[in-house]
Write an enzyme that holds these catalytic residues in place. Structure first.
Site, PDB file in Angstrom:
ATOM      1  N   ARG A  78       0.836  -1.222   0.000  1.00  0.00           N
ATOM      2  CA  ARG A  78       0.000   0.000   0.000  1.00  0.00           C
ATOM      3  C   ARG A  78       0.865   1.266   0.000  1.00  0.00           C
ATOM      4  O   ARG A  78       0.451   2.311  -0.512  1.00  0.00           O
ATOM      5  CB  ARG A  78      -0.938  -0.024   1.222  1.00  0.00           C
ATOM      6  CG  ARG A  78      -2.038   1.060   1.187  1.00  0.00           C
ATOM      7  CD  ARG A  78      -3.033   0.861   2.326  1.00  0.00           C
ATOM      8  NE  ARG A  78      -4.197   1.724   2.246  1.00  0.00           N
ATOM      9  CZ  ARG A  78      -4.406   2.795   3.014  1.00  0.00           C
ATOM     10  NH1 ARG A  78      -3.539   3.122   3.949  1.00  0.00           N
ATOM     11  NH2 ARG A  78      -5.498   3.527   2.875  1.00  0.00           N
ATOM     12  N   ILE A 104      -7.265   7.557  -0.920  1.00  0.00           N
ATOM     13  CA  ILE A 104      -7.178   6.092  -0.983  1.00  0.00           C
ATOM     14  C   ILE A 104      -8.035   5.619   0.189  1.00  0.00           C
ATOM     15  O   ILE A 104      -7.951   6.160   1.299  1.00  0.00           O
ATOM     16  CB  ILE A 104      -5.704   5.605  -0.870  1.00  0.00           C
ATOM     17  CG1 ILE A 104      -5.604   4.074  -0.903  1.00  0.00           C
ATOM     18  CG2 ILE A 104      -5.012   6.135   0.379  1.00  0.00           C
ATOM     19  CD1 ILE A 104      -4.151   3.556  -0.975  1.00  0.00           C
ATOM     20  N   SER A 105      -8.897   4.624  -0.045  1.00  0.00           N
ATOM     21  CA  SER A 105      -9.867   4.233   0.987  1.00  0.00           C
ATOM     22  C   SER A 105      -9.201   3.542   2.182  1.00  0.00           C
ATOM     23  O   SER A 105      -8.092   3.005   2.079  1.00  0.00           O
ATOM     24  CB  SER A 105     -10.923   3.304   0.384  1.00  0.00           C
ATOM     25  OG  SER A 105     -11.610   3.966  -0.648  1.00  0.00           O
ATOM     26  N   GLN A 106      -9.931   3.546   3.276  1.00  0.00           N
ATOM     27  CA  GLN A 106      -9.510   2.869   4.512  1.00  0.00           C
ATOM     28  C   GLN A 106      -9.318   1.371   4.222  1.00  0.00           C
ATOM     29  O   GLN A 106     -10.174   0.738   3.595  1.00  0.00           O
ATOM     30  CB  GLN A 106     -10.606   3.058   5.547  1.00  0.00           C
ATOM     31  CG  GLN A 106     -10.408   2.330   6.843  1.00  0.00           C
ATOM     32  CD  GLN A 106     -11.692   2.348   7.689  1.00  0.00           C
ATOM     33  OE1 GLN A 106     -12.641   3.063   7.354  1.00  0.00           O
ATOM     34  NE2 GLN A 106     -11.708   1.581   8.740  1.00  0.00           N
ATOM     35  N   PRO A 107      -8.201   0.777   4.660  1.00  0.00           N
ATOM     36  CA  PRO A 107      -7.948  -0.645   4.376  1.00  0.00           C
ATOM     37  C   PRO A 107      -9.098  -1.572   4.767  1.00  0.00           C
ATOM     38  O   PRO A 107      -9.410  -2.505   4.034  1.00  0.00           O
ATOM     39  CB  PRO A 107      -6.680  -0.941   5.186  1.00  0.00           C
ATOM     40  CG  PRO A 107      -5.957   0.373   5.200  1.00  0.00           C
ATOM     41  CD  PRO A 107      -7.045   1.411   5.309  1.00  0.00           C
TER      42      PRO A 107
END
Ligand SMILES: C[S@@+](CC[C@H](N)C(=O)[O-])C[C@H]1O[C@@H](n2cnc3c(N)ncnc32)[C@H](O)[C@@H]1O
Length: 255
Positions: A78, A104-107
């Protein structure tokens, strides 16, 4: 209860800028981060995803994320999908700014959305909202082919270079308004929309195969939305289910 509320609050964050498959990848496989300096941090991130999944489970309808999805997230680097100055934060379970007002979205949300697609390895997947390219990279390890569309030209360019540099040969991408899908590549076994829409785009329903599934955040693009599963039956009938409250950046475009 407190743990559950905290977990939901975290899940609600995915696309919002704060203040603004192979189960085992071989070294040399696309995006394989095994052996880099961030391996330990990726393991911790996956551990956090497990805990959130357990706490949010009753709301999201999934109290565990599949081991294949977690295994992929333990390996996809990431930190190579975020701006260099933010690399040290890449494995925190939160969204990060990637420029142009996007994130970038939350994992955890990446893990949940990927898991909900229930990929078996042979699917053609459409992603609307390439952003950093991270979600597409994760999908590429679990599906046969990933097609991804990004509306911001600069982000489309940056992610294209990342796919190339990291050897994601099964990801095709283009710049444009994903509301209209990608008719030339349709139909798709699965569709994931990573920006908030006010309604399910009819072109995406049309491009979903019978038996296919779409995950999409729906609601007011400027407040909280509900993560939805849209399923197209073998007879073509469409059913929707609500999952949990989330917050994504808006699906933009002239549509
Ligand atoms: C939360 S970010 C996506 C994160 C991304 N999936 C990732 O892994 O980094 C949402 C992305 O959707 C893009 N987007 C918004 N509206 C769009 C549209 N109509 N078509 C395609 N992309 C769109 C935004 O520019 C942004 O990059």
């Amino acid at each position: 209860m407190r743990a559950l509320l905290t977990a939901i609050a975290v899940a609600i964050h995915p696309g919002l800028a704060p203040g603004m498959a192979a189960a085992v990848l071989l070294v040399g496989a696309p995006g394989a981060g095994a052996g880099d300096d961030f391996e330990g941090r990726r393991r911790v991130m996956v551990g956090e995803i497990r805990v959130i999944a357990r706490d949010v489970g009753p709301v999201a309808g999934k109290s565990a994320i599949g081991t294949e999805v977690l295994s992929v997230m333990e390996r996809v680097p990431r930190h190579l999908f975020v701006p260099e100055v933010l690399r040290s934060h890449a494995y925190e379970d939160r969204p990060l700014p990637i420029g142009f007002g996007q994130t970038i979205s939350q994992p955890y949300i990446v893990a949940l959305m990927t898991d909900l697609l229930d990929l078996q390895g042979g699917e053609a997947v459409l992603e609307v909202g390439t952003g950093s390219g991270y979600q597409a990279a994760v999908l590429a390890h679990l599906a046969r082919r990933v097609h991804t569309i990004e509306i911001v030209p600069e982000l489309a360019e940056i992610s294209a270079r990342r796919f190339e540099r990291q050897g994601y040969m099964t990801v095709s991408r283009r710049q444009g308004d994903g509301y209209y899908g990608w008719p030339e590549k349709a139909p798709f076994d699965a569709i994931v929309v990573t920006a908030a829409a006010s309604h399910v785009p009819p072109p995406l329903i049309a491009q979903l195969k019978p038996g296919g599934r779409m995950i999409i955040p729906l609601g007011n693009p400027f407040f909280t939305q509900i993560l939805m599963i849209v399923e197209k039956g073998r007879d073509g009938a469409v059913r929707t289910r609500q999952l949990l409250p989330v917050r994504f950046v808006p699906l933009t475009g002239d549509h």
